[in-house]
Design a protein around this motif. Sequence first.
Motif, PDB file in Angstrom:
ATOM      1  N   PRO A 107       0.829  -1.222   0.000  1.00  0.00           N
ATOM      2  CA  PRO A 107       0.000   0.000   0.000  1.00  0.00           C
ATOM      3  C   PRO A 107       0.856   1.262   0.000  1.00  0.00           C
ATOM      4  O   PRO A 107       1.753   1.418   0.824  1.00  0.00           O
ATOM      5  N   GLY A 108       0.580   2.152  -0.953  1.00  0.00           N
ATOM      6  CA  GLY A 108       1.301   3.410  -1.047  1.00  0.00           C
ATOM      7  C   GLY A 108       2.438   3.421  -2.038  1.00  0.00           C
ATOM      8  O   GLY A 108       2.964   4.493  -2.368  1.00  0.00           O
ATOM      9  N   GLN A 109       2.854   2.260  -2.542  1.00  0.00           N
ATOM     10  CA  GLN A 109       3.907   2.235  -3.544  1.00  0.00           C
ATOM     11  C   GLN A 109       3.359   2.680  -4.896  1.00  0.00           C
ATOM     12  O   GLN A 109       2.158   2.627  -5.147  1.00  0.00           O
ATOM     13  N   HIS A 110       4.259   3.120  -5.789  1.00  0.00           N
ATOM     14  CA  HIS A 110       3.816   3.628  -7.080  1.00  0.00           C
ATOM     15  C   HIS A 110       4.491   2.909  -8.238  1.00  0.00           C
ATOM     16  O   HIS A 110       5.464   2.167  -8.064  1.00  0.00           O
ATOM     17  N   LEU A 111       3.943   3.138  -9.429  1.00  0.00           N
ATOM     18  CA  LEU A 111       4.458   2.602 -10.680  1.00  0.00           C
ATOM     19  C   LEU A 111       4.879   3.752 -11.585  1.00  0.00           C
ATOM     20  O   LEU A 111       4.504   4.895 -11.364  1.00  0.00           O
ATOM     21  N   VAL A 112       5.629   3.426 -12.624  1.00  0.00           N
ATOM     22  CA  VAL A 112       6.015   4.413 -13.625  1.00  0.00           C
ATOM     23  C   VAL A 112       5.382   4.035 -14.956  1.00  0.00           C
ATOM     24  O   VAL A 112       5.514   2.894 -15.420  1.00  0.00           O
ATOM     25  N   ALA A 163      -1.100  -0.157 -22.175  1.00  0.00           N
ATOM     26  CA  ALA A 163      -0.155   0.813 -21.619  1.00  0.00           C
ATOM     27  C   ALA A 163       0.968   0.055 -20.922  1.00  0.00           C
ATOM     28  O   ALA A 163       0.790  -1.086 -20.492  1.00  0.00           O
ATOM     29  N   PHE A 164       2.124   0.709 -20.822  1.00  0.00           N
ATOM     30  CA  PHE A 164       3.312   0.049 -20.303  1.00  0.00           C
ATOM     31  C   PHE A 164       3.719   0.647 -18.953  1.00  0.00           C
ATOM     32  O   PHE A 164       3.839   1.861 -18.803  1.00  0.00           O
ATOM     33  N   TRP A 165       3.933  -0.257 -17.980  1.00  0.00           N
ATOM     34  CA  TRP A 165       4.282   0.139 -16.615  1.00  0.00           C
ATOM     35  C   TRP A 165       5.492  -0.643 -16.122  1.00  0.00           C
ATOM     36  O   TRP A 165       5.723  -1.768 -16.543  1.00  0.00           O
ATOM     37  N   ARG A 166       6.238  -0.020 -15.191  1.00  0.00           N
ATOM     38  CA  ARG A 166       7.272  -0.750 -14.451  1.00  0.00           C
ATOM     39  C   ARG A 166       7.227  -0.328 -12.993  1.00  0.00           C
ATOM     40  O   ARG A 166       6.738   0.746 -12.652  1.00  0.00           O
ATOM     41  N   GLY A 167       7.753  -1.154 -12.128  1.00  0.00           N
ATOM     42  CA  GLY A 167       7.728  -0.867 -10.699  1.00  0.00           C
ATOM     43  C   GLY A 167       7.796  -2.169  -9.916  1.00  0.00           C
ATOM     44  O   GLY A 167       8.072  -3.231 -10.478  1.00  0.00           O
ATOM     45  N   PRO A 168       7.573  -2.171  -8.617  1.00  0.00           N
ATOM     46  CA  PRO A 168       7.097  -1.025  -7.828  1.00  0.00           C
ATOM     47  C   PRO A 168       8.233  -0.149  -7.310  1.00  0.00           C
ATOM     48  O   PRO A 168       9.390  -0.570  -7.246  1.00  0.00           O
ATOM     49  N   PHE A 169       7.859   1.074  -6.905  1.00  0.00           N
ATOM     50  CA  PHE A 169       8.782   2.012  -6.294  1.00  0.00           C
ATOM     51  C   PHE A 169       8.123   2.600  -5.043  1.00  0.00           C
ATOM     52  O   PHE A 169       6.916   2.578  -4.904  1.00  0.00           O
ATOM     53  N   GLY A 170       8.940   3.172  -4.186  1.00  0.00           N
ATOM     54  CA  GLY A 170       8.413   3.816  -2.986  1.00  0.00           C
ATOM     55  C   GLY A 170       9.074   3.299  -1.729  1.00  0.00           C
ATOM     56  O   GLY A 170       9.338   2.093  -1.606  1.00  0.00           O
ATOM     57  N   ASP A 171       9.334   4.218  -0.794  1.00  0.00           N
ATOM     58  CA  ASP A 171      10.081   3.877   0.420  1.00  0.00           C
ATOM     59  C   ASP A 171       9.221   3.786   1.670  1.00  0.00           C
ATOM     60  O   ASP A 171       9.747   3.549   2.754  1.00  0.00           O
ATOM     61  N   PHE A 172       7.917   3.998   1.531  1.00  0.00           N
ATOM     62  CA  PHE A 172       7.058   3.889   2.713  1.00  0.00           C
ATOM     63  C   PHE A 172       6.401   2.517   2.716  1.00  0.00           C
ATOM     64  O   PHE A 172       5.693   2.156   1.777  1.00  0.00           O
ATOM     65  N   PHE A 173       6.632   1.758   3.774  1.00  0.00           N
ATOM     66  CA  PHE A 173       6.061   0.422   3.894  1.00  0.00           C
ATOM     67  C   PHE A 173       5.222   0.348   5.162  1.00  0.00           C
ATOM     68  O   PHE A 173       5.771   0.297   6.269  1.00  0.00           O
ATOM     69  N   TYR A 174       3.926   0.373   4.981  1.00  0.00           N
ATOM     70  CA  TYR A 174       3.036   0.355   6.140  1.00  0.00           C
ATOM     71  C   TYR A 174       2.919  -1.051   6.721  1.00  0.00           C
ATOM     72  O   TYR A 174       2.775  -2.031   5.988  1.00  0.00           O
ATOM     73  N   LYS A 175       2.974  -1.127   8.062  1.00  0.00           N
ATOM     74  CA  LYS A 175       2.751  -2.377   8.771  1.00  0.00           C
ATOM     75  C   LYS A 175       1.594  -2.172   9.745  1.00  0.00           C
ATOM     76  O   LYS A 175       1.518  -1.123  10.396  1.00  0.00           O
ATOM     77  N   PRO A 176       0.688  -3.136   9.850  1.00  0.00           N
ATOM     78  CA  PRO A 176      -0.458  -2.985  10.754  1.00  0.00           C
ATOM     79  C   PRO A 176      -0.019  -2.647  12.176  1.00  0.00           C
ATOM     80  O   PRO A 176       0.938  -3.225  12.709  1.00  0.00           O
ATOM     81  N   ASN A 177      -0.701  -1.681  12.768  1.00  0.00           N
ATOM     82  CA  ASN A 177      -0.450  -1.244  14.137  1.00  0.00           C
ATOM     83  C   ASN A 177       0.948  -0.675  14.356  1.00  0.00           C
ATOM     84  O   ASN A 177       1.415  -0.573  15.504  1.00  0.00           O
ATOM     85  N   GLN A 178       1.622  -0.309  13.267  1.00  0.00           N
ATOM     86  CA  GLN A 178       2.956   0.279  13.385  1.00  0.00           C
ATOM     87  C   GLN A 178       2.896   1.637  14.062  1.00  0.00           C
ATOM     88  O   GLN A 178       3.791   2.015  14.828  1.00  0.00           O
ATOM     89  N   TYR A 179       1.825   2.382  13.793  1.00  0.00           N
ATOM     90  CA  TYR A 179       1.616   3.693  14.399  1.00  0.00           C
ATOM     91  C   TYR A 179       0.281   3.678  15.125  1.00  0.00           C
ATOM     92  O   TYR A 179      -0.702   3.127  14.628  1.00  0.00           O
ATOM     93  N   GLY A 180       0.241   4.305  16.265  1.00  0.00           N
ATOM     94  CA  GLY A 180      -1.032   4.366  16.982  1.00  0.00           C
ATOM     95  C   GLY A 180      -2.046   5.209  16.239  1.00  0.00           C
ATOM     96  O   GLY A 180      -3.236   4.920  16.243  1.00  0.00           O
ATOM     97  N   GLU A 181      -1.543   6.244  15.541  1.00  0.00           N
ATOM     98  CA  GLU A 181      -2.445   7.137  14.828  1.00  0.00           C
ATOM     99  C   GLU A 181      -1.741   7.706  13.606  1.00  0.00           C
ATOM    100  O   GLU A 181      -0.559   8.080  13.655  1.00  0.00           O
ATOM    101  N   LEU A 182      -2.481   7.772  12.501  1.00  0.00           N
ATOM    102  CA  LEU A 182      -1.977   8.349  11.262  1.00  0.00           C
ATOM    103  C   LEU A 182      -2.760   9.614  10.940  1.00  0.00           C
ATOM    104  O   LEU A 182      -3.991   9.640  11.040  1.00  0.00           O
ATOM    105  N   LEU A 183      -2.028  10.653  10.533  1.00  0.00           N
ATOM    106  CA  LEU A 183      -2.639  11.881  10.032  1.00  0.00           C
ATOM    107  C   LEU A 183      -2.275  12.004   8.564  1.00  0.00           C
ATOM    108  O   LEU A 183      -1.109  12.195   8.225  1.00  0.00           O
ATOM    109  N   MET A 184      -3.256  11.858   7.703  1.00  0.00           N
ATOM    110  CA  MET A 184      -3.026  11.897   6.259  1.00  0.00           C
ATOM    111  C   MET A 184      -3.450  13.252   5.708  1.00  0.00           C
ATOM    112  O   MET A 184      -4.608  13.656   5.876  1.00  0.00           O
TER     113      MET A 184
END
Length: 313
Positions: A107-112, A163-184
């Motif tokens: 979740p949150g990773q992107h493609l090119v 259409a042509f895509w490559r990936g994945p990319f992105g440095d944020f890796f969410y883990k369940p309960n990793q943070y008590g609260e998220l502000l998006m």
Amino acid sequence: MGEREEEDAEEAWLQLRPVEPLPSQCCGSGCSPCVFDLYHRDLARWEAAQASNDRSLLSGKQSQSCPSKLNAENFLAFRISAVDRLTNDTYRVRFTLPGNGQLGLRPGQHLVLRGTVEDLEIQRAYTPISPANAEGYFEVLIKCYQTGLISRYVESWRAGDTAFWRGPFGDFFYKPNQYGELLMLAAGTGLAPMVPILQSITDNADDETFVTLVCCFKTFDSIYLKTFLQEQARFWNVRIFFVLSQENSLEQLPWSYREKTHLGRLGLDLIEELVGCCRRKPFALVCGSPEFTKDMVKCLLCAGLAEDSYFLF
């Protein structure tokens, strides 16, 4: 070897030399490997092969020429199954995955995306908004601009196109309960990376992370994915607010939106209020224009968050 044969051999090697990418072929999102990283890798391989006069050293590049699974180095073709116009300039596009498979992104990773307009190759980064575990398809949210070259390419898409895509990319890796609260904090299509992260939380009964999502748009009509957002707001651990910069009165909005909508621009006062309402100091996720991102970082720091307590998409 005669002079003519040497010239022919040199010409043959030159034809195998990798072509340096144009600036337009870099999506500018910090992908690794970037198209320029791949070029320098292939160039080094070519130079070594030429120096030893051994074309078999190029086989590493050739063996990856027809990948069967999404990867960061090679573009893979995906068929478009649906193109939905959400607003006057934004589309939700669905792509088919062969064999009812999964895309394999966190979740949150992107493609090119790679596109060609007027013989110019262009690459841009987009984040799928479909659930990470979606089977047989993935969806992306794309905003088009009047002067954008990639926009002209996207607006030409029809169901059945490829259409042509490559990936994945992105440095944020969410883990369940990793943070008590998220502000998006999301502006416009900056909502895209928030969608799969939010859905991964609400789909997991064991994930008790509290989420406050702030969606910034110009007008009520320009809000994307209203139905999805309304559904997510029903969960016990999710709060969703809207900030509309070009609406003049809350009375013009549907009743169900009035209490959770603020007029104007997202600024320090509201950020401090939201952070203050959190059970604990939240971890913030920010996605939007460079100007929006810069402003949000200032607000978050002023609201008491540490520099390691936010992530910028």
